[in-house]
Motif scaffolding. Structure first.
Motif, mmCIF file in Angstrom:
data_model
loop_
_atom_site.group_PDB
_atom_site.id
_atom_site.type_symbol
_atom_site.label_atom_id
_atom_site.label_comp_id
_atom_site.label_asym_id
_atom_site.label_seq_id
_atom_site.Cartn_x
_atom_site.Cartn_y
_atom_site.Cartn_z
ATOM 1 N N TRP A 133 0.845 -1.204 0.000
ATOM 2 C CA TRP A 133 0.000 0.000 0.000
ATOM 3 C C TRP A 133 0.875 1.247 0.000
ATOM 4 N N ARG A 143 -1.878 8.717 8.329
ATOM 5 C CA ARG A 143 -2.873 7.663 8.083
ATOM 6 C C ARG A 143 -2.666 6.429 8.970
ATOM 7 N N ARG A 185 -5.816 4.633 9.602
ATOM 8 C CA ARG A 185 -6.269 3.820 8.477
ATOM 9 C C ARG A 185 -5.498 2.496 8.441
ATOM 10 N N ALA A 235 -11.135 1.084 0.233
ATOM 11 C CA ALA A 235 -10.219 1.935 0.980
ATOM 12 C C ALA A 235 -10.150 3.342 0.396
ATOM 13 N N ARG A 236 -10.519 3.484 -0.873
ATOM 14 C CA ARG A 236 -10.505 4.827 -1.493
ATOM 15 C C ARG A 236 -11.600 5.718 -0.900
ATOM 16 N N ASP A 237 -12.579 5.111 -0.207
ATOM 17 C CA ASP A 237 -13.648 5.862 0.446
ATOM 18 C C ASP A 237 -13.431 6.012 1.949
ATOM 19 N N TRP A 238 -12.311 5.523 2.458
ATOM 20 C CA TRP A 238 -12.042 5.718 3.879
ATOM 21 C C TRP A 238 -11.902 7.196 4.195
ATOM 22 N N THR A 239 -12.075 7.561 5.440
ATOM 23 C CA THR A 239 -11.840 8.936 5.872
ATOM 24 C C THR A 239 -10.377 9.293 5.629
ATOM 25 N N PRO A 264 -8.504 9.357 2.795
ATOM 26 C CA PRO A 264 -7.877 8.212 2.122
ATOM 27 C C PRO A 264 -6.580 8.587 1.426
ATOM 28 N N SER A 265 -5.764 7.569 1.176
ATOM 29 C CA SER A 265 -4.690 7.708 0.199
ATOM 30 C C SER A 265 -5.329 7.661 -1.182
ATOM 31 N N VAL A 312 -4.970 2.409 -3.232
ATOM 32 C CA VAL A 312 -5.639 1.465 -2.325
ATOM 33 C C VAL A 312 -4.736 0.256 -2.098
#
Length: 268
Positions: free
Chosen positions: A10, A18, A21, A250-254, A256-257, A260
């Motif tokens: 990642w 992060r 995350r 993971a692209r929708d995480w708070t 995000p990077s 993914v």
């Protein structure tokens, strides 16, 4: 007796920013090994205690302030590979390697962050692009001389080599990350003794992305992605591969990077 080893690669785009995350990832995916790129943290400030608290007792990392940086986090014992080259004569923290102890024997692991290359795909006009091409050429020569066995190579290689590794092959042929000078060099690197483990599971004619720009207001709707992150294995490890997942959610995480995680499962 062989057992499941789950590996995640990642581009975290700042480890300290992060870290929550990464904690989510460790809890939800239960990886045995995590390879990170763009950690953006100098070694004295690396959050080793927080990562060991997540169960990753064995750490090997190389970082600098503000950009670049790579790290291997492992639940299994590892032996760092020392004296790796400073590619292109720069000590810019783009490669770490280690040997992982597994029930079936040692496995060599390489974690790379290849230069992005700037915006202009002309090595004469753009020193960053010249650096990228030379970096890949040097790495290719090194692996060609080593003839790797029982090896895994992962990371943000910053090149999408195949037609369906980008949202529009035709429109991106002159865009850095998908130009012929880059894709041809990446293929030569892979041909030093590796197989594309992601495409082992997803046929080349199917779209496959790991990166979506922050500039896309609705990344999912536009889906203008690229596959910049890779997992390669030497042919002797193909029978040990059991699965691969691109963690698109993971692209929708708070916070995000723009990359993914990619998961690769092995019986080792």
């Amino acid at each position: 007796m062989a057992q499941l080893m789950r590996l995640v690669t990642w581009n975290i785009n700042s480890l300290r920013l992060r870290l929550p995350r990464l904690e989510n990832l460790a809890t939800e995916l239960a990886p045995d090994v995590i390879c990170l790129q763009e950690t953006k943290v100098p070694d004295p400030l690396f959050p080793a205690d927080a990562l060991r608290a997540l169960g990753f007792e064995h750490l090997h990392y190389k970082g600098m302030k503000g950009y670049n940086g790579v790290a291997i986090l492992s639940r299994h014992p590892i032996t760092p590979l020392e004296s790796l080259p400073d590619w292109y004569g720069k000590e810019d923290c783009r490669h770490v390697g280690a040997v992982i102890t597994t029930p079936s024997g040692p496995v060599e692991l390489h974690d790379f962050y290849v230069p992005a290359g700037g915006d202009i795909p002309d090595p004469d006009a753009n020193p960053k692009f010249a650096h990228k091409l030379a970096f890949v050429e040097e790495v290719t020569e090194w692996f060609a001389a080593r003839k790797p066995q029982r090896a895994i190579l992962v990371g943000d290689l910053n090149i999408a080599p195949l037609e369906h590794d980008v949202w529009s092959h035709k429109q991106l042929l002159k865009i850095v990350s998908h130009t012929p000078p880059e894709t041809e060099r990446l293929n030569r690197w892979m041909e030093t003794g590796f197989v594309d483990a992601m495409r082992h599971f997803v046929p080349p004619q199917e779209k496959l992305y790991t990166w979506w720009s922050y500039r896309n207001r609705d990344w999912k709707k536009s889906n203008r992605g690229r596959r910049l992150d890779h997992v390669w294995v030497t042919p002797d490890l193909i029978p040990n591969l059991t699965g691969m997942t691109v963690v698109r959610e993971a692209r929708d995480w708070t916070s995000p990077s723009d990359h993914v995680p990619v998961v690769a499962d092995f019986q080792l």
